[in-house]
Design a protein around this motif. Structure first.
Motif, PDB file in Angstrom:
ATOM      1  N   VAL A  21     -29.149  61.373 -35.849  1.00 61.55           N
ATOM      2  CA  VAL A  21     -29.163  60.332 -36.892  1.00 61.55           C
ATOM      3  C   VAL A  21     -29.681  59.018 -36.275  1.00 61.55           C
ATOM      4  O   VAL A  21     -29.269  58.627 -35.177  1.00 61.55           O
ATOM      5  CB  VAL A  21     -27.731  60.141 -37.472  1.00 61.55           C
ATOM      6  CG1 VAL A  21     -27.709  59.029 -38.513  1.00 61.55           C
ATOM      7  CG2 VAL A  21     -27.219  61.450 -38.071  1.00 61.55           C
ATOM      8  N   TYR A  48     -21.112  61.444 -32.452  1.00 60.87           N
ATOM      9  CA  TYR A  48     -21.303  62.617 -33.318  1.00 60.87           C
ATOM     10  C   TYR A  48     -22.640  62.505 -34.059  1.00 60.87           C
ATOM     11  O   TYR A  48     -23.444  63.444 -34.075  1.00 60.87           O
ATOM     12  CB  TYR A  48     -20.134  62.697 -34.302  1.00 60.87           C
ATOM     13  CG  TYR A  48     -20.207  63.833 -35.299  1.00 60.87           C
ATOM     14  CD1 TYR A  48     -19.861  65.130 -34.946  1.00 60.87           C
ATOM     15  CD2 TYR A  48     -20.619  63.604 -36.612  1.00 60.87           C
ATOM     16  CE1 TYR A  48     -19.929  66.171 -35.866  1.00 60.87           C
ATOM     17  CE2 TYR A  48     -20.688  64.632 -37.543  1.00 60.87           C
ATOM     18  CZ  TYR A  48     -20.334  65.917 -37.157  1.00 60.87           C
ATOM     19  OH  TYR A  48     -20.412  66.946 -38.075  1.00 60.87           O
ATOM     20  N   VAL A  75     -24.872  64.653 -45.558  1.00 63.18           N
ATOM     21  CA  VAL A  75     -25.296  63.285 -45.880  1.00 63.18           C
ATOM     22  C   VAL A  75     -26.436  62.803 -44.983  1.00 63.18           C
ATOM     23  O   VAL A  75     -27.158  61.876 -45.338  1.00 63.18           O
ATOM     24  CB  VAL A  75     -24.133  62.259 -45.843  1.00 63.18           C
ATOM     25  CG1 VAL A  75     -23.232  62.418 -47.033  1.00 63.18           C
ATOM     26  CG2 VAL A  75     -23.358  62.320 -44.555  1.00 63.18           C
ATOM     27  N   LEU A 121     -14.332  66.426 -36.215  1.00 62.10           N
ATOM     28  CA  LEU A 121     -15.728  66.841 -36.386  1.00 62.10           C
ATOM     29  C   LEU A 121     -16.276  67.210 -35.013  1.00 62.10           C
ATOM     30  O   LEU A 121     -16.146  66.436 -34.055  1.00 62.10           O
ATOM     31  CB  LEU A 121     -16.572  65.693 -36.975  1.00 62.10           C
ATOM     32  CG  LEU A 121     -16.320  65.263 -38.422  1.00 62.10           C
ATOM     33  CD1 LEU A 121     -15.012  64.537 -38.585  1.00 62.10           C
ATOM     34  CD2 LEU A 121     -17.445  64.373 -38.919  1.00 62.10           C
ATOM     35  N   PRO A 154     -14.737  55.704 -45.754  1.00 62.72           N
ATOM     36  CA  PRO A 154     -14.805  56.585 -46.929  1.00 62.72           C
ATOM     37  C   PRO A 154     -13.431  56.972 -47.491  1.00 62.72           C
ATOM     38  O   PRO A 154     -12.404  56.809 -46.829  1.00 62.72           O
ATOM     39  CB  PRO A 154     -15.492  57.847 -46.386  1.00 62.72           C
ATOM     40  CG  PRO A 154     -16.070  57.480 -45.071  1.00 62.72           C
ATOM     41  CD  PRO A 154     -15.232  56.362 -44.545  1.00 62.72           C
ATOM     42  N   PHE A 171     -21.900  53.562 -48.907  1.00 61.73           N
ATOM     43  CA  PHE A 171     -23.229  53.885 -48.383  1.00 61.73           C
ATOM     44  C   PHE A 171     -23.723  55.228 -48.906  1.00 61.73           C
ATOM     45  O   PHE A 171     -24.789  55.323 -49.506  1.00 61.73           O
ATOM     46  CB  PHE A 171     -23.165  53.862 -46.849  1.00 61.73           C
ATOM     47  CG  PHE A 171     -24.448  54.226 -46.153  1.00 61.73           C
ATOM     48  CD1 PHE A 171     -25.670  53.731 -46.594  1.00 61.73           C
ATOM     49  CD2 PHE A 171     -24.430  55.049 -45.034  1.00 61.73           C
ATOM     50  CE1 PHE A 171     -26.854  54.064 -45.940  1.00 61.73           C
ATOM     51  CE2 PHE A 171     -25.599  55.378 -44.371  1.00 61.73           C
ATOM     52  CZ  PHE A 171     -26.821  54.887 -44.831  1.00 61.73           C
ATOM     53  N   LYS A 172     -22.961  56.295 -48.671  1.00 63.10           N
ATOM     54  CA  LYS A 172     -23.364  57.633 -49.123  1.00 63.10           C
ATOM     55  C   LYS A 172     -22.153  58.361 -49.670  1.00 63.10           C
ATOM     56  O   LYS A 172     -21.017  58.063 -49.292  1.00 63.10           O
ATOM     57  CB  LYS A 172     -23.944  58.438 -47.948  1.00 63.10           C
ATOM     58  CG  LYS A 172     -25.357  58.017 -47.555  1.00 63.10           C
ATOM     59  CD  LYS A 172     -25.864  58.858 -46.398  1.00 63.10           C
ATOM     60  CE  LYS A 172     -27.187  58.364 -45.862  1.00 63.10           C
ATOM     61  NZ  LYS A 172     -28.320  58.704 -46.700  1.00 63.10           N
ATOM     62  N   THR A 215     -16.301  63.206 -50.905  1.00 61.90           N
ATOM     63  CA  THR A 215     -16.202  62.118 -49.922  1.00 61.90           C
ATOM     64  C   THR A 215     -17.067  60.981 -50.440  1.00 61.90           C
ATOM     65  O   THR A 215     -18.248  61.177 -50.736  1.00 61.90           O
ATOM     66  CB  THR A 215     -16.680  62.588 -48.528  1.00 61.90           C
ATOM     67  OG1 THR A 215     -16.004  63.800 -48.189  1.00 61.90           O
ATOM     68  CG2 THR A 215     -16.378  61.545 -47.459  1.00 61.90           C
ATOM     69  N   ARG A 274     -10.161  69.813 -41.265  1.00 63.32           N
ATOM     70  CA  ARG A 274      -9.391  68.780 -41.981  1.00 63.32           C
ATOM     71  C   ARG A 274      -7.947  69.256 -42.034  1.00 63.32           C
ATOM     72  O   ARG A 274      -7.648  70.290 -42.646  1.00 63.32           O
ATOM     73  CB  ARG A 274      -9.967  68.549 -43.383  1.00 63.32           C
ATOM     74  CG  ARG A 274     -11.406  67.992 -43.341  1.00 63.32           C
ATOM     75  CD  ARG A 274     -11.958  67.706 -44.718  1.00 63.32           C
ATOM     76  NE  ARG A 274     -13.303  67.133 -44.658  1.00 63.32           N
ATOM     77  CZ  ARG A 274     -14.433  67.857 -44.646  1.00 63.32           C
ATOM     78  NH1 ARG A 274     -14.386  69.182 -44.695  1.00 63.32           N
ATOM     79  NH2 ARG A 274     -15.602  67.263 -44.593  1.00 63.32           N
TER      80      ARG A 274
HETATM   81  C1  ACD Z   1     -15.744  62.319 -42.851  1.00 61.31           C
HETATM   82  C2  ACD Z   1     -17.154  62.383 -42.336  1.00 61.31           C
HETATM   83  C3  ACD Z   1     -18.138  62.737 -43.417  1.00 61.31           C
HETATM   84  C4  ACD Z   1     -19.535  62.820 -42.881  1.00 61.31           C
HETATM   85  C5  ACD Z   1     -19.684  63.915 -41.931  1.00 61.31           C
HETATM   86  C6  ACD Z   1     -20.797  64.245 -41.346  1.00 61.31           C
HETATM   87  C7  ACD Z   1     -22.072  63.596 -41.640  1.00 61.31           C
HETATM   88  C8  ACD Z   1     -23.036  63.634 -40.505  1.00 61.31           C
HETATM   89  C9  ACD Z   1     -23.705  62.568 -40.086  1.00 61.31           C
HETATM   90  C10 ACD Z   1     -23.477  61.219 -40.714  1.00 61.31           C
HETATM   91  C11 ACD Z   1     -24.726  60.564 -41.169  1.00 61.31           C
HETATM   92  C12 ACD Z   1     -24.718  59.389 -41.748  1.00 61.31           C
HETATM   93  C13 ACD Z   1     -23.466  58.587 -41.970  1.00 61.31           C
HETATM   94  C14 ACD Z   1     -23.378  58.124 -43.372  1.00 61.31           C
HETATM   95  C15 ACD Z   1     -22.249  57.966 -44.050  1.00 61.31           C
HETATM   96  C16 ACD Z   1     -20.906  58.179 -43.474  1.00 61.31           C
HETATM   97  C17 ACD Z   1     -19.878  58.373 -44.572  1.00 61.31           C
HETATM   98  C18 ACD Z   1     -20.197  59.576 -45.371  1.00 61.31           C
HETATM   99  C19 ACD Z   1     -19.428  59.653 -46.613  1.00 61.31           C
HETATM  100  C20 ACD Z   1     -19.934  60.767 -47.483  1.00 61.31           C
HETATM  101  O1  ACD Z   1     -15.318  63.219 -43.598  1.00 61.31           O
HETATM  102  O2  ACD Z   1     -15.039  61.379 -42.491  1.00 61.31           O
END
Ligand code: ACD
Length: 130
Positions: free
Chosen positions: A25, A19, A75, A116, A38, A57-58, A53, A105
């Motif tokens: 990315v 994905y 993100v 996703l 997360p 990391f983010k 979320t 979701r």
């Molecule tokens: C979830 C997924 C949340 C993230 C969804 C899409 C992001 C797109 C690309 C990811 C890029 C970098 C990955 C960094 C962190 C992953 C965790 C994010 C938490 C905010 O809902 O499971």
């Protein structure tokens, strides 16, 4: 809304690397993204939903009203126009930008499944409430 106010922790993830690759990315961010588990929290007040979320990391936090378009920075840094609608126990989040992505979701008791989609890639992440 039986899912509002609960905190869900990710317990499994399939295809997240593909994905992220489809979204362009880079390797280092993908490694970090793949390594974290997360948590997701949804709350609702007077028709405004907040979806938080969090990870080591983010983090991401969006607020929206169902069916109303809002601007979101994902993100991975994409600026998209998003709309979230509700279909029974599912929140359907469509993100329109250079690519269209959808995050469904689905809430069932203490489980939340996030599906996703981008291009022909489907990633499934399962969360359990704590
Ligand atoms: C979830 C997924 C949340 C993230 C969804 C899409 C992001 C797109 C690309 C990811 C890029 C970098 C990955 C960094 C962190 C992953 C965790 C994010 C938490 C905010 O809902 O499971």
């Amino acid at each position: 809304m039986d899912f509002a106010g609960k905190k869900y922790k990710m317990i499994s993830s399939e295809n997240f690397d593909d994905y992220m690759k489809a979204l362009g990315v880079g390797l280092v961010t993908r490694k970090m993204g793949n390594a974290v588990t997360p948590t997701v929290e949804v709350s609702e007040k007077d028709g405004t939903y907040t979806l938080k979320t969090s990870s080591t990391f983010k983090n991401s936090e969006i607020s929206f009203k169902l069916g109303e378009e809002f601007e979101e920075e994902t993100v991975d840094g994409r600026k998209v126009k998003s709309v979230v609608t509700k279909d029974g126990n599912k929140l359907i989040h469509v993100q329109k930008g250079e690519k269209e992505t959808t995050i469904i979701r689905e809430f069932n008791g203490d489980e939340m499944k996030a599906i996703l989609k981008v291009d022909d890639v489907v990633c499934t992440r399962v969360y359990k409430s704590e």
